[in-house]
Design a protein around this motif. Structure first.
Motif, PDB file in Angstrom:
ATOM      1  N   PRO A 148     -22.022  -1.649  28.814  1.00 14.36           N
ATOM      2  CA  PRO A 148     -22.030  -1.638  27.353  1.00 14.36           C
ATOM      3  C   PRO A 148     -23.398  -1.965  26.755  1.00 14.36           C
ATOM      4  O   PRO A 148     -23.620  -1.735  25.566  1.00 14.36           O
ATOM      5  N   GLN A 149     -24.313  -2.474  27.572  1.00 15.39           N
ATOM      6  CA  GLN A 149     -25.634  -2.825  27.055  1.00 15.39           C
ATOM      7  C   GLN A 149     -26.483  -1.583  26.776  1.00 15.39           C
ATOM      8  O   GLN A 149     -26.986  -1.401  25.682  1.00 15.39           O
ATOM      9  N   ASN A 150     -26.582  -0.702  27.811  1.00 11.35           N
ATOM     10  CA  ASN A 150     -27.384   0.505  27.592  1.00 11.35           C
ATOM     11  C   ASN A 150     -26.496   1.740  27.359  1.00 11.35           C
ATOM     12  O   ASN A 150     -26.995   2.826  27.102  1.00 11.35           O
ATOM     13  N   CYS A 151     -25.186   1.529  27.454  1.00  8.16           N
ATOM     14  CA  CYS A 151     -24.213   2.602  27.200  1.00  8.16           C
ATOM     15  C   CYS A 151     -24.385   3.815  28.105  1.00  8.16           C
ATOM     16  O   CYS A 151     -24.196   4.950  27.691  1.00  8.16           O
ATOM     17  N   ILE A 152     -24.794   3.537  29.345  1.00 12.55           N
ATOM     18  CA  ILE A 152     -24.893   4.630  30.314  1.00 12.55           C
ATOM     19  C   ILE A 152     -23.629   4.649  31.162  1.00 12.55           C
ATOM     20  O   ILE A 152     -23.153   3.613  31.613  1.00 12.55           O
ATOM     21  N   LEU A 153     -23.100   5.847  31.339  1.00 13.14           N
ATOM     22  CA  LEU A 153     -21.915   6.022  32.167  1.00 13.14           C
ATOM     23  C   LEU A 153     -22.357   6.585  33.521  1.00 13.14           C
ATOM     24  O   LEU A 153     -22.943   7.653  33.598  1.00 13.14           O
ATOM     25  N   HIS A 154     -22.087   5.804  34.575  1.00 12.40           N
ATOM     26  CA  HIS A 154     -22.407   6.272  35.927  1.00 12.40           C
ATOM     27  C   HIS A 154     -21.186   6.953  36.506  1.00 12.40           C
ATOM     28  O   HIS A 154     -20.099   6.378  36.496  1.00 12.40           O
ATOM     29  N   ILE A 155     -21.368   8.159  37.008  1.00 18.04           N
ATOM     30  CA  ILE A 155     -20.251   8.887  37.586  1.00 18.04           C
ATOM     31  C   ILE A 155     -20.577   9.192  39.039  1.00 18.04           C
ATOM     32  O   ILE A 155     -21.592   9.819  39.337  1.00 18.04           O
ATOM     33  N   ARG A 156     -19.717   8.711  39.929  1.00 16.44           N
ATOM     34  CA  ARG A 156     -19.951   8.972  41.343  1.00 16.44           C
ATOM     35  C   ARG A 156     -18.891   9.932  41.864  1.00 16.44           C
ATOM     36  O   ARG A 156     -17.698   9.737  41.636  1.00 16.44           O
ATOM     37  N   THR A 157     -19.343  10.985  42.527  1.00 12.83           N
ATOM     38  CA  THR A 157     -18.408  11.869  43.210  1.00 12.83           C
ATOM     39  C   THR A 157     -18.766  11.873  44.685  1.00 12.83           C
ATOM     40  O   THR A 157     -19.868  11.479  45.071  1.00 12.83           O
ATOM     41  N   VAL A 158     -17.819  12.327  45.498  1.00 16.92           N
ATOM     42  CA  VAL A 158     -18.038  12.250  46.941  1.00 16.92           C
ATOM     43  C   VAL A 158     -19.207  13.122  47.372  1.00 16.92           C
ATOM     44  O   VAL A 158     -20.020  12.730  48.190  1.00 16.92           O
ATOM     45  N   ASN A 159     -19.306  14.315  46.796  1.00 18.01           N
ATOM     46  CA  ASN A 159     -20.310  15.249  47.290  1.00 18.01           C
ATOM     47  C   ASN A 159     -21.587  15.330  46.472  1.00 18.01           C
ATOM     48  O   ASN A 159     -22.608  15.786  46.955  1.00 18.01           O
ATOM     49  N   LYS A 160     -21.512  14.880  45.218  1.00 22.82           N
ATOM     50  CA  LYS A 160     -22.685  15.051  44.380  1.00 22.82           C
ATOM     51  C   LYS A 160     -23.431  13.752  44.109  1.00 22.82           C
ATOM     52  O   LYS A 160     -24.394  13.726  43.351  1.00 22.82           O
ATOM     53  N   ILE A 162     -24.439  10.111  42.610  1.00 20.89           N
ATOM     54  CA  ILE A 162     -24.282   9.457  41.313  1.00 20.89           C
ATOM     55  C   ILE A 162     -24.992  10.234  40.227  1.00 20.89           C
ATOM     56  O   ILE A 162     -26.115  10.703  40.395  1.00 20.89           O
ATOM     57  N   GLN A 163     -24.310  10.355  39.107  1.00 22.47           N
ATOM     58  CA  GLN A 163     -24.828  11.098  37.971  1.00 22.47           C
ATOM     59  C   GLN A 163     -24.777  10.149  36.779  1.00 22.47           C
ATOM     60  O   GLN A 163     -23.893   9.301  36.691  1.00 22.47           O
ATOM     61  N   GLU A 164     -25.742  10.269  35.868  1.00 22.10           N
ATOM     62  CA  GLU A 164     -25.730   9.397  34.690  1.00 22.10           C
ATOM     63  C   GLU A 164     -25.486  10.203  33.431  1.00 22.10           C
ATOM     64  O   GLU A 164     -26.043  11.270  33.255  1.00 22.10           O
ATOM     65  N   LEU A 165     -24.642   9.662  32.589  1.00 21.26           N
ATOM     66  CA  LEU A 165     -24.391  10.341  31.314  1.00 21.26           C
ATOM     67  C   LEU A 165     -24.665   9.362  30.184  1.00 21.26           C
ATOM     68  O   LEU A 165     -24.222   8.231  30.228  1.00 21.26           O
TER      69      LEU A 165
END
Lengths: 165, 213
Positions: A148-160, A162-165
């Motif tokens: 909630p501090q920088n409001c970045i959503l980290h998305i981890r998938t098995v094959n790709k 970590i992605q940041e949104l």
């Protein structure tokens, strides 16, 4: 300086809220949708792990509000406001709604991922909450983490990875 | 109110026997297919929350190879055969005779995936046909679907039907082990049978045990 950072875990058909310095996460989103609603200036965020699109699908028993898109989004917003977030400043990021298995024929139940996403979008629009970022659909599971501090959503998938949104 | 409150210990024992018979046949099939000794644990029947169910399979984020199929017919439900990735890899290598096959990252070789799907098909087919014989119900498996992903993402799919009625699932879980394996603690594969809510009554009735008293 070592910050005491706690990771608040949200289970399936569950919701919770978080304030800086803590972060919030939910694991193994398949057809379920992870909805993050946040107020960046107040550094507060809420996460719901939505499983089904509509509470009118409930057939019996006590209604678990975190399970359905329509009830979860509403309740999460009122929880956030009770804890100091301001309604006009709320924004949302969503992830999930994948189609894990491909079946020929495809009954309505098999399309549950896209239906969940539609229902969440509809509910957010009804409450005038803008969706800033979304990573939905596809056919892989996701684990998401929101700060909630920088409001970045980290998305981890098995094959790709970590992605940041 | 909820169908789960009506389940008594005798019902759980019946479900355990179902798991025992079904997975017993499946284990035999697996053993014949791979020409290996396969050990089966006593089935575990539990009423668990969705989160607990993920933990039974190693935690929501645990990456597995999962074969999923819908059971159609008189007592519909969902069924999963879940294998750790390493185990699935070694089964596939054995079946297709290609030591270079790997499930580390896509794209996976078609023939390997097809072999795994067929493995799931044979095992769940033998599970279901024994269940069908035992209960005298006609049950048909759908074509199996395969996914290599997080357990949480895979299993939540089978919980959708159930989640309309309940926040709990009755899981019939049977663990399989390769016999040569020294580390007995390490469970290799799981069968999860998740009958749809309405199917419990039908199963119990077919076995002569009323559900409602």
């Amino acid at each position: 300086m070592i910050e005491s950072k706690t990771i608040i875990k949200v289970g399936i058909a569950d919701m919770n809220i978080v304030k800086t310095p803590d972060i919030i996460r939910t694991s193994g989103l398949g057809s379920c949708v992870g909805v993050v609603i946040y107020d960046q200036t107040r550094e507060i965020a809420g996460l719901a792990h939505v499983m089904l699109p509509d509470s009118s699908l409930a057939k019996s028993g006590v209604l678990n509000i975190a399970k359905y898109a329509d009830t979860a989004v509403k309740d999460l917003v009122s929880k956030l406001i009770r804890h100091g977030a301001r309604a006009n400043f709320l924004k949302a990021k969503i992830a999930g709604g994948a189609q894990m298995f491909q079946f020929s024929g495809g009954s309505d139940m098999m399309r549950i991922g896209p239906r969940n996403v539609e229902a969440v979008k509809l509910e957010l629009a009804a409450l005038n909450i803008a969706i800033v970022a979304a990573d939905v659909g596809g056919n892989s599971g996701r684990t998401i983490e929101f700060n909630p501090q920088n409001c970045i959503l980290h998305i981890r998938t098995v094959n790709k990875g970590i992605q940041e949104l | 109110m909820g169908f789960i409150e009506k389940i008594s210990s005798i019902h759980l024992d019946i479900l355990k026997e179902i798991g025992n018979i079904g997975a017993g046949h499946a284990a035999t099939a697996l053993s014949k297919l791979l020409n290996k000794k396969i050990d089966m644990k006593v089935p575990n029947v539990q009423i668990v929350s969705f989160d607990e169910m993920m933990n039974m399979a190693g935690g929501a984020e645990n990456v597995v190879a999962g074969v999923f199929l819908r059971i159609e017919g008189e007592a519909p439900g969902s069924m999963f055969f879940v294998l750790p990735v390493e185990q699935a890899t070694s089964f596939i290598r054995e079946m297709i005779g290609d030591e270079s096959f790997s499930l580390e990252s896509p794209p996976y070789s078609e023939i390997g995936l097809s072999a795994l799907q067929e493995l799931g098909n044979i095992l769940s087919g033998s599970y279901l046909s024994s269940l069908s014989d035992f209960t005298n119900l006609s049950l048909y498996p759908s074509v199996p679907a395969l996914s290599i992903d997080m357990v949480g993402a895979i299993i939540s799919y089978g919980l959708i039907e159930l989640s309309h009625v309940s926040d709990y699932a009755i899981v019939i879980d049977t663990a399989l082990n390769e016999d040569e394996d020294e580390s007995a603690e390490y469970v290799k594969g799981h069968f999860f049978l998740l009958p749809d809510p309405d199917s419990f009554q039908i199963i119990f009735k077919s076995l002569g045990v009323p559900h409602n008293d």
